[in-house]
Design a protein around this motif. Structure first.
Motif, short mmCIF file in Angstrom:
data_model
loop_
_atom_site.label_atom_id
_atom_site.label_comp_id
_atom_site.label_asym_id
_atom_site.label_seq_id
_atom_site.Cartn_x
_atom_site.Cartn_y
_atom_site.Cartn_z
N LYS A 200 0.93 -1.17 0.08
CA LYS A 200 0.17 -0.07 -0.07
C LYS A 200 0.91 1.26 0.02
CE LYS A 200 -3.80 -2.41 2.42
NZ LYS A 200 -4.55 -2.30 3.71
N ARG A 201 0.20 2.39 -0.11
CA ARG A 201 1.04 3.75 -0.30
C ARG A 201 1.11 4.37 1.15
NH1 ARG A 201 -1.08 7.36 -5.12
NH2 ARG A 201 0.48 8.57 -3.74
N PHE A 202 2.12 4.46 1.80
CA PHE A 202 2.48 4.80 3.22
C PHE A 202 3.82 5.63 3.28
CE2 PHE A 202 4.22 0.49 2.95
CZ PHE A 202 5.30 0.59 3.69
N ILE B 272 1.71 6.88 8.04
CA ILE B 272 0.72 7.73 7.20
C ILE B 272 0.56 6.84 6.07
CG2 ILE B 272 -0.02 9.94 6.16
CD1 ILE B 272 2.02 11.25 8.10
N HIS B 273 -0.85 6.27 5.96
CA HIS B 273 -0.97 5.85 4.51
C HIS B 273 -2.26 6.52 3.93
CE1 HIS B 273 -3.75 3.83 7.41
NE2 HIS B 273 -4.60 3.48 6.31
N ALA B 274 -2.02 6.49 2.49
CA ALA B 274 -3.28 7.21 1.48
C ALA B 274 -4.18 6.35 1.33
CB ALA B 274 -2.17 7.47 0.24
N VAL B 275 -5.42 7.24 1.63
CA VAL B 275 -6.62 6.61 1.48
C VAL B 275 -7.16 7.15 0.07
CG1 VAL B 275 -8.75 6.32 2.57
CG2 VAL B 275 -6.90 6.20 3.81
N GLY B 276 -7.76 6.37 -0.96
CA GLY B 276 -8.25 7.00 -2.10
C GLY B 276 -9.82 7.15 -2.19
#
Length: 65
Positions: free
Chosen positions: A29-31, A59-63
């Protein structure tokens, strides 16, 4: 050992940041990871040990749309 993850005390047996990311199921995932106010690149997660009382922010990105 005890760490502070996103401001909250957490007990962990993870030895490095990669193990922590895997435990939190964020792999793939994106973090972004910050340890003791220093940003750690994803390529360095496995080589970065976790020590007692470390302050870790993830911190991870949420779409969304």
């Amino acid at each position: 050992m005890q760490i502070f993850l996103n401001g909250e005390a957490k007990e962990t047996s993870c030895l490095n940041l990669l193990h922590l990311v895997q435990e939190l199921e964020l792999e793939g995932k994106r973090f972004a990871v910050e340890q003791n106010e220093m940003i750690i690149s994803k390529s360095k997660l496995e080589q970065t040990p976790i020590c007692d009382q470390d302050r870790i922010e993830i911190i991870h990105a949420v779409g969304g749309g």
